[in-house]
Write a protein that holds these residues in place. Sequence first.
Motif, short mmCIF file in Angstrom:
data_model
loop_
_atom_site.label_atom_id
_atom_site.label_comp_id
_atom_site.label_asym_id
_atom_site.label_seq_id
_atom_site.Cartn_x
_atom_site.Cartn_y
_atom_site.Cartn_z
N SER A 169 0.84 -1.20 0.00
CA SER A 169 0.00 0.00 0.00
C SER A 169 0.87 1.25 0.00
N GLU A 197 -5.43 12.87 -6.80
CA GLU A 197 -4.90 11.69 -6.11
C GLU A 197 -4.34 12.07 -4.75
N ASP A 240 -7.32 12.66 -2.45
CA ASP A 240 -7.95 11.37 -2.15
C ASP A 240 -7.12 10.56 -1.16
N THR A 241 -5.81 10.60 -1.33
CA THR A 241 -4.92 9.87 -0.44
C THR A 241 -4.96 10.45 0.97
N LYS A 281 -8.03 9.23 2.60
CA LYS A 281 -8.05 7.77 2.77
C LYS A 281 -7.15 7.30 3.91
N GLU A 282 -5.99 7.96 4.06
CA GLU A 282 -5.02 7.53 5.06
C GLU A 282 -5.33 8.11 6.44
N LYS A 283 -5.11 7.31 7.47
CA LYS A 283 -5.31 7.81 8.84
C LYS A 283 -4.22 8.82 9.18
N ASP A 325 -6.48 11.68 10.05
CA ASP A 325 -7.90 11.54 9.69
C ASP A 325 -8.38 12.69 8.80
#
Length: 203
Positions: free
Chosen positions: A57, A70, A73-74, A77-79, A140
């Motif tokens: 990942s 991107e 979005d990343t 998506k990532e904590k 978050d």
Amino acid sequence: METQRTPVEKDLEDLTDDEALFAELEKDDDHFLSSLREQRLQAIQQEFTRRKVMEESQHGLLTEIESEKEFMDTTLKEKYMVGHFYHSDFRRCKIMDQHLQTLANDYMDTRFVKISVENAPFLVEKLQIQVLPCVIGWVDGYIKTKLVGFDELGNTDGFSTQRLASQFSQAGVIRKKEAATAQGKKSIFQSGNADSEDDEDDY
């Protein structure tokens, strides 16, 4: 009537007892070492599996993202995520990359990425990025720290990776264990310190 043992016979009997005791101890040691070895192998296998999953990942690496979409979005998506806004002609950006790559390898739970400011005009304007390198940490989807240039790193090219790690650690961007998920709507421009979703964006 009990037969009296000669000194030689007594020594031989004691020696036999000692040998039996040593044999038992060696057996226990073999069992202990075997158990310890098995536990160690399991731990290594678990860590190997974890790192393999993370690397697939792209955790554990400082990866370059080409598009703003991107990147955003990343971030959502990532904590935990650290993003480096850089320019290829800036020497200090290359220095920052070296430190970030080291941290990416040490803190596998955090995603480390970079994006060229030339590919991110909207983000550069929205985040008011004026000095490079600029490194932002999100948890978050909320901004937790923003490092501009090397000002907070001693304003020297020779700052240590540990000093950079300390900045991220204090902001909660790098951690060994997962933290509780923050409540509320995610916005990559908003600070996680806000008590309400209606608060103004934090740049």
